[in-house]
Design an enzyme around this catalytic site. Sequence first.
Site, mmCIF file in Angstrom:
data_model
loop_
_atom_site.group_PDB
_atom_site.id
_atom_site.type_symbol
_atom_site.label_atom_id
_atom_site.label_comp_id
_atom_site.label_asym_id
_atom_site.label_seq_id
_atom_site.Cartn_x
_atom_site.Cartn_y
_atom_site.Cartn_z
ATOM 1 C CG HIS A 75 -0.376 -0.120 2.544
ATOM 2 N ND1 HIS A 75 0.105 0.964 3.236
ATOM 3 C CD2 HIS A 75 -0.188 -1.202 3.342
ATOM 4 C CE1 HIS A 75 0.551 0.552 4.425
ATOM 5 N NE2 HIS A 75 0.399 -0.757 4.507
ATOM 6 C CG ASP A 77 -2.734 3.794 2.869
ATOM 7 O OD1 ASP A 77 -2.249 2.743 2.392
ATOM 8 O OD2 ASP A 77 -3.655 3.796 3.707
ATOM 9 C CG ASP A 101 2.535 -0.420 8.206
ATOM 10 O OD1 ASP A 101 2.307 -0.993 7.129
ATOM 11 O OD2 ASP A 101 1.679 -0.274 9.090
ATOM 12 C CD GLU A 133 -3.108 -2.069 5.215
ATOM 13 O OE1 GLU A 133 -3.267 -3.145 5.816
ATOM 14 O OE2 GLU A 133 -2.583 -1.063 5.772
ATOM 15 C CD GLU A 134 -1.631 1.627 7.752
ATOM 16 O OE1 GLU A 134 -2.367 1.129 8.617
ATOM 17 O OE2 GLU A 134 -0.431 1.329 7.625
ATOM 18 C CD GLU A 163 0.527 -4.811 5.516
ATOM 19 O OE1 GLU A 163 0.890 -4.295 6.592
ATOM 20 O OE2 GLU A 163 -0.174 -4.221 4.670
ATOM 21 C CG HIS A 339 0.506 2.036 12.832
ATOM 22 N ND1 HIS A 339 -0.801 1.645 12.939
ATOM 23 C CD2 HIS A 339 0.881 1.702 11.576
ATOM 24 C CE1 HIS A 339 -1.188 1.081 11.795
ATOM 25 N NE2 HIS A 339 -0.175 1.109 10.959
#
Lengths: 368, 368
Positions: A75, A77, A101, A133-134, A163, A339
Amino acid sequence: MTSPRPSVLRVDRRRALLVELINIPSVSHHEHHLANWTEAQLRQSPHGEVLRAGDEVVFRFPALAGKSKIIFCGHLDTVPANDNQTARVEGDRVYGLGATDLKAGLAVFLDLIETLDPATLHVDPVFVFYTCEEVAYQESGLLVVERELPEVLQNTRFAICVEPTDNAVELGCLGNLHAEVTVRGKAAHSARPWFGENAIHAAAPLIERIAAVPERSVDYGEQLRYREVISATTITAGDARNVIPDTLRMNVNFRFAPDRSREDAVTVVRELVGDAGTIEVTDLSPAGRVASENPFCRVLVAGADGAVRAKQAWTDVGRFSEWAIDAVSCGPGIPAQAHQQEEYATIGAMTRSAAIFERFLQEAREVS
Amino acid sequence: MTSPRPSVLRVDRRRALLVELINIPSVSHHEHHLANWTEAQLRQSPHGEVLRAGDEVVFRFPALAGKSKIIFCGHLDTVPANDNQTARVEGDRVYGLGATDLKAGLAVFLDLIETLDPATLHVDPVFVFYTCEEVAYQESGLLVVERELPEVLQNTRFAICVEPTDNAVELGCLGNLHAEVTVRGKAAHSARPWFGENAIHAAAPLIERIAAVPERSVDYGEQLRYREVISATTITAGDARNVIPDTLRMNVNFRFAPDRSREDAVTVVRELVGDAGTIEVTDLSPAGRVASENPFCRVLVAGADGAVRAKQAWTDVGRFSEWAIDAVSCGPGIPAQAHQQEEYATIGAMTRSAAIFERFLQEAREVS
């Protein structure tokens, strides 16, 4: 198989790509600039073609069409910025929003595409760079790909989500159900509560029931254990401290094992709540099936020196399962860094990731 | 005792006063204009004197100093407006913000002051118009009176709060304790709750305990019953639905009977919460002692034709108790109308209220 670029230069290239990827902000719903930049990078490939739908970007080698299709997806994003938008290199580490991530994985993909010679491959790798995706299950850019570029997904034999897994192969994934449970009461002045019905008091037995649900472990072989858990994660009731609250709202989060369907998961929560409240299912992401028997998965695991793990969270592996596509997660990011404000990825893990994917592509053959 | 103004004119006068009182906005902390207007009204009395401290306004008859002091008090403030700031007369009813709580009582006071002849009185009525009753215990304008005009309260024999009671005499009042209870846990990803400790789950037994506390009834004679109750009135935990919440906050409201001290009330809540959480007492208003044996109270009750009730809520009767002053609530407002958008008071109840206070002042005599 790859062009003869010295490996030391490729290390530098991946680091430079990661720094650029981090420095182009791409918080969910704001991936447009990064999608453009990615497309421009991909269009430099002499062998490939680029498809685009909105901000979803797909790269493939037309010459390999018809061979076993392997999707490599990552992803574009990131989660929202937290004063960490600018890349910073310190020794082996590259810091910055999305480093682990999963922009480190995107850098590995882009470097791989630059160096792959399709004439040497026996499978058809298709790279998918997607948005959102988030955020919620229904917002994912993979749904745009499914709708706008359906041929990209058709006849896929195996998919790898890049991932953060620290280069282990993570199989399956937990399903994820969020339900907003509303418990109703009746308002009254708090000096005369007998005229009302306290929604907080009414909810206590339900919270006790949720807290008392035993963890259920589901094992696949000796290496893979999924732990099914349910939690109340948010709760709110009462606007004024001198009023008996008439409404309580609680988010119940059920992380369910790969042996459960989405419908089954909803039933579990409905039976648990019973008549204590009403339920609105606000997110329902399917569990991912455990692809350990897929022949391409076996090749990947062998190339990763057997490092396999159960995915104790949700990933798009669950979405691929809904499409009847076996998928796994495998990428250079560090799970515990995802994150985090001081999120980083390492150059070493990117080198190893590239080696795993190259070995996979060398060894993967048509299987019936 | 009163000047010979015909009663029909006094009815009109009270209605006009109430309309004016409503039309001067006086939401808590914004009573300045109404205080000025009230002071101007009071200064027209040929017999009285007016004291002022900030926006607290006091009226008394210097000629009566030394007789038994009776405080008549009413708050100037209202709860916030709700599209009901303008007075509207419909038959016997006057609608508008604060009509019932308690500007109808203020209108009765102002009319009474205009018509009282101090030469006929055997007690010393002192009228106190004060700010900020509708907010926290510590914000009340009565505390300004206590600090700035201490002689106003000294040697008071009895106090009447003109709260809405439908002209009944309400004795005592419940104490009121608000405590913010914080239950701590430890955050974790909701797919791996075993790394954390869920503050919502941890709070459930405490909520159950609060809900299970039996109501305690305390009777004073055959007519007065106070019902002691405890409730969780607000609750909040969890910022994100995929995170095990590390903190839960809950307001616990304890309405305690007149036989309990404030310290005792705090002990009850502390023992109930135990080690389930930490407690911050955010408001602690004392219960009001039951003044049924006070001789002036007996006179008032007789004049109200024996209509007495227990006050099942908090009023400034509790504050007067802290000052060792017997007090009751008695006023023309309608309890169920307080804080309602369509709040109203009736002319009939104001007429009756004036009659009760006049009869009280006629019959009250020096008692030792």
